[in-house]
Design a protein around this motif. Structure first.
Motif, PDB file in Angstrom:
ATOM      1  N   LEU A   1       1.091 -12.514   8.172  1.00  0.00           N
ATOM      2  CA  LEU A   1       0.176 -11.622   7.443  1.00  0.00           C
ATOM      3  C   LEU A   1      -1.265 -12.075   7.659  1.00  0.00           C
ATOM      4  CD1 LEU A   1       0.294  -9.153   5.436  1.00  0.00           C
ATOM      5  CD2 LEU A   1      -0.107 -10.822   3.636  1.00  0.00           C
TER       6      LEU A   1
ATOM      7  N   TYR B   1       3.582 -13.972  -2.542  1.00  0.00           N
ATOM      8  CA  TYR B   1       2.684 -13.427  -1.517  1.00  0.00           C
ATOM      9  C   TYR B   1       3.525 -13.359  -0.246  1.00  0.00           C
ATOM     10  CZ  TYR B   1      -2.087 -12.812   0.452  1.00  0.00           C
ATOM     11  OH  TYR B   1      -3.243 -12.328   1.019  1.00  0.00           O
ATOM     12  N   SER B   2       3.679 -12.144   0.293  1.00  0.00           N
ATOM     13  CA  SER B   2       4.651 -12.004   1.377  1.00  0.00           C
ATOM     14  C   SER B   2       4.227 -10.991   2.430  1.00  0.00           C
ATOM     15  CB  SER B   2       6.005 -11.575   0.791  1.00  0.00           C
ATOM     16  OG  SER B   2       6.973 -11.507   1.810  1.00  0.00           O
ATOM     17  N   VAL B   3       4.678 -11.228   3.643  1.00  0.00           N
ATOM     18  CA  VAL B   3       4.372 -10.344   4.768  1.00  0.00           C
ATOM     19  C   VAL B   3       5.160  -9.044   4.669  1.00  0.00           C
ATOM     20  CG1 VAL B   3       6.146 -11.353   6.277  1.00  0.00           C
ATOM     21  CG2 VAL B   3       4.127 -10.289   7.306  1.00  0.00           C
TER      22      VAL B   3
ATOM     23  N   PHE C   1      -9.941 -18.238   7.772  1.00  0.00           N
ATOM     24  CA  PHE C   1      -8.832 -17.457   8.332  1.00  0.00           C
ATOM     25  C   PHE C   1      -8.614 -17.792   9.812  1.00  0.00           C
ATOM     26  CE2 PHE C   1      -9.864 -15.124   4.510  1.00  0.00           C
ATOM     27  CZ  PHE C   1      -8.611 -14.785   4.027  1.00  0.00           C
TER      28      PHE C   1
ATOM     29  N   THR D   1      -9.077  -9.555  12.448  1.00  0.00           N
ATOM     30  CA  THR D   1     -10.164  -8.739  11.906  1.00  0.00           C
ATOM     31  C   THR D   1     -11.484  -9.512  11.956  1.00  0.00           C
ATOM     32  OG1 THR D   1      -8.655  -7.499  10.488  1.00  0.00           O
ATOM     33  CG2 THR D   1     -10.963  -7.512   9.834  1.00  0.00           C
TER      34      THR D   1
ATOM     35  N   ALA E   1      -2.848  -1.810  10.815  1.00  0.00           N
ATOM     36  CA  ALA E   1      -3.705  -2.002   9.638  1.00  0.00           C
ATOM     37  C   ALA E   1      -4.628  -3.213   9.783  1.00  0.00           C
ATOM     38  CB  ALA E   1      -2.845  -2.143   8.384  1.00  0.00           C
ATOM     39  N   SER E   2      -4.838  -3.668  11.011  1.00  0.00           N
ATOM     40  CA  SER E   2      -5.823  -4.745  11.193  1.00  0.00           C
ATOM     41  C   SER E   2      -6.691  -4.441  12.415  1.00  0.00           C
ATOM     42  CB  SER E   2      -5.131  -6.112  11.260  1.00  0.00           C
ATOM     43  OG  SER E   2      -4.242  -6.213  12.334  1.00  0.00           O
TER      44      SER E   2
ATOM     45  N   ILE F   1      -9.868  -0.792  13.752  1.00  0.00           N
ATOM     46  CA  ILE F   1     -11.310  -0.948  13.557  1.00  0.00           C
ATOM     47  C   ILE F   1     -12.040  -1.173  14.873  1.00  0.00           C
ATOM     48  CG2 ILE F   1     -11.457  -1.590  11.113  1.00  0.00           C
ATOM     49  CD1 ILE F   1     -11.131  -4.514  12.000  1.00  0.00           C
TER      50      ILE F   1
ATOM     51  N   PHE G   1       1.711   3.409   9.612  1.00  0.00           N
ATOM     52  CA  PHE G   1       1.619   2.230   8.735  1.00  0.00           C
ATOM     53  C   PHE G   1       3.003   1.820   8.255  1.00  0.00           C
ATOM     54  CE2 PHE G   1       1.096   0.544   4.340  1.00  0.00           C
ATOM     55  CZ  PHE G   1       0.488  -0.648   4.681  1.00  0.00           C
TER      56      PHE G   1
ATOM     57  N   ILE H   1      -3.544  -8.114   1.343  1.00  0.00           N
ATOM     58  CA  ILE H   1      -4.596  -8.835   2.066  1.00  0.00           C
ATOM     59  C   ILE H   1      -5.831  -7.965   2.279  1.00  0.00           C
ATOM     60  CG2 ILE H   1      -3.819  -8.354   4.441  1.00  0.00           C
ATOM     61  CD1 ILE H   1      -4.549 -11.464   4.837  1.00  0.00           C
TER      62      ILE H   1
ATOM     63  N   LEU I   1       4.174 -15.496   5.643  1.00  0.00           N
ATOM     64  CA  LEU I   1       2.781 -15.238   5.275  1.00  0.00           C
ATOM     65  C   LEU I   1       1.810 -15.593   6.406  1.00  0.00           C
ATOM     66  CD1 LEU I   1       1.190 -14.185   2.861  1.00  0.00           C
ATOM     67  CD2 LEU I   1       1.082 -16.516   1.976  1.00  0.00           C
TER      68      LEU I   1
ATOM     69  N   SER J   1       2.124  -7.708   1.241  1.00  0.00           N
ATOM     70  CA  SER J   1       1.732  -7.477   2.638  1.00  0.00           C
ATOM     71  C   SER J   1       0.326  -6.894   2.824  1.00  0.00           C
ATOM     72  CB  SER J   1       2.797  -6.639   3.362  1.00  0.00           C
ATOM     73  OG  SER J   1       3.004  -5.403   2.730  1.00  0.00           O
ATOM     74  N   GLY J   2       0.182  -5.923   3.731  1.00  0.00           N
ATOM     75  CA  GLY J   2      -1.131  -5.405   4.097  1.00  0.00           C
ATOM     76  C   GLY J   2      -1.928  -4.892   2.905  1.00  0.00           C
ATOM     77  N   GLY J   3      -1.223  -4.277   1.977  1.00  0.00           N
ATOM     78  CA  GLY J   3      -1.887  -3.764   0.788  1.00  0.00           C
ATOM     79  C   GLY J   3      -2.557  -4.857  -0.019  1.00  0.00           C
TER      80      GLY J   3
ATOM     81  N   ALA K   1       0.862  -1.181   0.000  1.00  0.00           N
ATOM     82  CA  ALA K   1       0.000   0.000   0.000  1.00  0.00           C
ATOM     83  C   ALA K   1       0.901   1.236   0.000  1.00  0.00           C
ATOM     84  CB  ALA K   1      -0.909  -0.001   1.215  1.00  0.00           C
TER      85      ALA K   1
ATOM     86  N   MET L   1     -10.802  -5.265   4.874  1.00  0.00           N
ATOM     87  CA  MET L   1     -10.852  -6.665   5.317  1.00  0.00           C
ATOM     88  C   MET L   1     -12.155  -6.928   6.064  1.00  0.00           C
ATOM     89  SD  MET L   1      -7.074  -7.871   6.584  1.00  0.00           S
ATOM     90  CE  MET L   1      -6.745  -6.569   7.754  1.00  0.00           C
ATOM     91  N   LEU L   2     -12.493  -6.021   6.973  1.00  0.00           N
ATOM     92  CA  LEU L   2     -13.731  -6.171   7.757  1.00  0.00           C
ATOM     93  C   LEU L   2     -14.942  -6.245   6.832  1.00  0.00           C
ATOM     94  CD1 LEU L   2     -14.876  -6.152  10.689  1.00  0.00           C
ATOM     95  CD2 LEU L   2     -15.154  -3.687  10.439  1.00  0.00           C
TER      96      LEU L   2
ATOM     97  N   ILE M   1      -7.292  -0.145   5.059  1.00  0.00           N
ATOM     98  CA  ILE M   1      -6.992  -1.557   4.799  1.00  0.00           C
ATOM     99  C   ILE M   1      -7.782  -2.454   5.755  1.00  0.00           C
ATOM    100  CG2 ILE M   1      -5.177  -3.313   4.995  1.00  0.00           C
ATOM    101  CD1 ILE M   1      -3.208  -1.174   3.913  1.00  0.00           C
ATOM    102  N   ALA M   2      -7.751  -2.108   7.044  1.00  0.00           N
ATOM    103  CA  ALA M   2      -8.462  -2.917   8.034  1.00  0.00           C
ATOM    104  C   ALA M   2      -9.968  -2.921   7.742  1.00  0.00           C
ATOM    105  CB  ALA M   2      -8.191  -2.375   9.436  1.00  0.00           C
TER     106      ALA M   2
ATOM    107  N   VAL N   1      -9.595 -11.151   1.316  1.00  0.00           N
ATOM    108  CA  VAL N   1     -10.296 -11.920   2.344  1.00  0.00           C
ATOM    109  C   VAL N   1     -11.463 -12.658   1.680  1.00  0.00           C
ATOM    110  CG1 VAL N   1     -11.568 -11.771   4.509  1.00  0.00           C
ATOM    111  CG2 VAL N   1      -9.577 -10.316   4.154  1.00  0.00           C
TER     112      VAL N   1
ATOM    113  N   MET O   1      -3.471 -10.782  10.463  1.00  0.00           N
ATOM    114  CA  MET O   1      -4.208  -9.526  10.268  1.00  0.00           C
ATOM    115  C   MET O   1      -5.670  -9.821   9.950  1.00  0.00           C
ATOM    116  SD  MET O   1      -1.474  -7.277   8.040  1.00  0.00           S
ATOM    117  CE  MET O   1      -2.628  -5.930   7.730  1.00  0.00           C
TER     118      MET O   1
END
Ligand SMILES: [Zn+2]
Lengths: 333, 277
Positions: free
Chosen positions: B162, A227-229, A315, B169, B196-197, B201, B215, A211, B159, A207-209, A168, A187-188, A183-184, A215, B165
């Protein structure tokens, strides 16, 4: 350490060029005997090229996959949408602050079905890259995605996402407008859906950008996607104070599709054409399309509540840990 | 070593410099002031035990999920050694401690990140504990309060980290569906994959003063920036002024403020109502 996918594709690109030139001569040749002879030479070159691609691509290392996943010739989200959708209306507004061109989306007709597609979009040349912000979405991109997810829920459309981002956007503006919250919240929003959902990592799952829009009930990776953290260079900078050790970090992070499958973090790895998706974008798209449709067919049998519960459970079970008093004692002794 | 660098084992009669303003503080005064510098107001980092002492009713905290043990699924270079060292140094098993406690008589579910354990990073165990703490709140109808102190997702679990997160959520979604309040408390620092998780929220987000919150690592953000970076960039005050936080609360007021929020937002819950007696 290779710096670009072109490092090992040079022989291929040269053979491609030779084949193209030779084919042009074949096409103009009038003497039938000479034409046959030349055609055979073209065939021979093609066999040699394919043999090289097959052996080379069957043993790509993690770092080479990172480079392939980032290749500017690799098909992007809009290429998949164009190949797979008969109709697509891009909706650009986030209704909050600005248009974000690093995430595209809108309603589409895929294989005769109404779907909502959302995906990161990169650019191929300098102008496009800047317009797409290198595929790095700002809060607005995720807020647009949320809008589209909510619309899909209202109008009972499956959500199809394509993941392809280095990360991101990390800038001051994005921080000011709440990139983390965006981002959060995305996902929600996906966890709240009661429609089928499928996500495919088509390039970089950064990463966050990544995921933020991944979801889904069914998550797939293309064979050479990663795909990486954390970006491997970032990991190397923190661990070894040396960003140039990206290849080592890529190996340590196990960011390839087979690792993600092994750890149960994706359901499916989609095979790519000989030499990667960029060698035959149409075939790559058809493989992706078939897998999406197969998953939708399965998810159609579930109720909205079941889909939501399945997604949460998917998840919920992710994590590698032990839990027993005995293990606890052993670990501390 | 100044306060805030190494926190334990200071004799009561000792005096040491504040790591922020360098002024000399007496240990006893520092402790009495909840580890906030009496001169510059700097909120020094707490261990999870100190956090429990500052916020919850005395002796009310019961730790749960104590048998969770981290694995090394990737056989990541030096991870096993680093993790073992952190366990030895902190006497913790991972970066998060979870459990039940009471807050001015009200039962709550909680999880506390401790930055002293591998920078409070979130791997499988931390993600699982935070998930369980939020789910416990949802299932038992008691407010969930999560204290954040983390550099982000733990890269040594790749991963899988990741995915924590998304997992955390999902727990927040469950808490929302159950109509149970979830409060996040940002402390120094609250970063990256944690921010960011689940952290961003929460129904209510509060922060301690001047906590670092962001971030991207400040270095990355500044590199990506052509124009000038504001002085208070990535601080609690910066987030508050941009509408990303609900309130900045000084440590000494945290307990009463959190209790008010639980009582007001959780008033419909049987467990909270029972304490109004
Ligand atoms: Zn001070």
């Amino acid at each position: 350490m290779a710096k670009s996918w072109k490092d090992w594709e040079k022989p291929v690109l040269e053979l491609d060029e030779t084949i193209r030139k030779l084919q042009a001569i074949v096409d103009k040749e009038t003497d039938p005997e000479r034409k046959t002879e030349l055609s055979e030479r073209v065939q021979d070159y093609m066999r040699r090229r394919d043999a090289y691609l097959e052996t080379r691509y069957s043993r790509l290392g993690p770092w080479e996959k990172v480079l392939i996943a980032r290749a500017e010739t690799r098909p992007y989200t809009l290429d998949y949408i164009n190949a797979l959708c008969e109709d697509f209306v891009e909706l650009e507004g986030d209704r909050r602050f600005a248009a974000d061109h690093a995430i595209v989306g809108g309603p589409a007709l895929m294989d005769g079905r109404r779907v909502m597609v959302v995906g990161h979009q990169k650019g191929r040349n300098i102008q496009e890259r800047s317009y797409r912000n290198f595929g790095m979405a700002k809060p607005e991109g995720y807020r647009k995605a949320i809008r589209l997810f909510e619309m899909a829920e209202r109008f009972r459309m499956p959500v199809i996402t394509f993941v392809d981002t280095p990360a991101a956007d990390p800038g001051v503006e994005s921080e000011s407008r709440g990139i983390s919250e965006a981002i959060a919240a995305a996902m929600l929003s996906m966890f709240e859906l009661t429609v089928p959902t499928v996500s495919t990592v088509i390039g970089e799952g950064g990463s966050g950008g990544a995921i933020g829009i991944a979801v889904a009930n069914h998550v797939m990776m293309q064979e050479h996607a990663v795909y990486s953290v954390i970006p491997p260079e970032g990991c190397a900078a923190i661990l070894w104070r040396a960003a140039e050790k990206g290849a080592q970090a890529a190996a340590a992070l196990q960011l390839t599709s087979d690792s993600a499958l092994k750890f149960g973090l994706v359901e499916e790895v989609l095979p790519e054409p000989f030499g990667g998706a960029h060698r035959d974008p149409l075939e790559a798209a058809q493989t992706v399309g078939r897998a999406i449709m197969a998953s939708l067919e399965r998810q159609d049998k579930l109720s909205g509540a079941e889909l939501k519960a399945e997604r949460a459970a998917r998840f919920r079970r992710m994590g590698a840990y032990a839990e027993s008093a005995v293990a606890a004692v052993l670990a501390e002794s | 070593m100044p306060f805030g660098k190494a926190s334990s084992g200071v004799a009561p009669g000792a005096f040491l410099p504040c790591s922020n303003c360098r002024k000399t503080i007496f240990a006893a005064e520092f402790e009495a002031n909840l580890r906030v510098c009496p001169y510059c107001g700097h909120h020094h980092r707490l261990t999870w035990q100190q956090r429990v002492d500052v916020v919850f009713d005395e002796g009310s905290f019961v730790e749960l999920d104590t048998d969770l043990r981290s694995g090394d699924p990737l056989h990541f270079p030096d991870y096993a050694e680093k993790h073992a060292q952190a366990m030895q140094r902190t006497k913790m098993r991972d970066s998060v401690v979870s459990g039940r406690a009471t807050l001015m008589g009200m039962p709550v579910s909680t999880a506390i990140s401790d930055f002293h354990f591998m920078g409070g990073s979130m791997g499988s165990v931390a993600g699982e504990k935070i998930t369980r703490a939020i789910e416990r709140g949802a299932h038992e109808g008691i407010p969930a309060i999560i204290f954040c102190a983390s550099g982000g997702a733990r890269m040594q679990e790749g991963l899988l980290s990741l995915m924590q997160m998304a997992k955390t959520t999902a727990a927040v979604e469950a808490c929302r569906s159950a109509g149970v309040p979830y409060i996040a408390v940002f402390t120094d620092p609250t970063m990256a994959g944690v921010l960011a998780s689940y952290a961003s929220i929460a129904d209510v987000i509060v922060s301690e003063p001047r906590a670092l919150i962001g971030f991207a690592g400040a270095r990355v953000s500044k590199q990506a920036q052509v124009s000038k970076v504001p002085d208070d960039f990535q601080t609690a005050e910066f987030l508050l002024s941009h509408g990303m936080l609900d309130k900045i609360i000084e440590r000494k007021n945290l307990r009463t403020n959190l209790a008010s929020l639980c009582r007001l937002l959780g008033g419909h819950l049987a467990a909270v109502e029972a304490t109004r007696g």
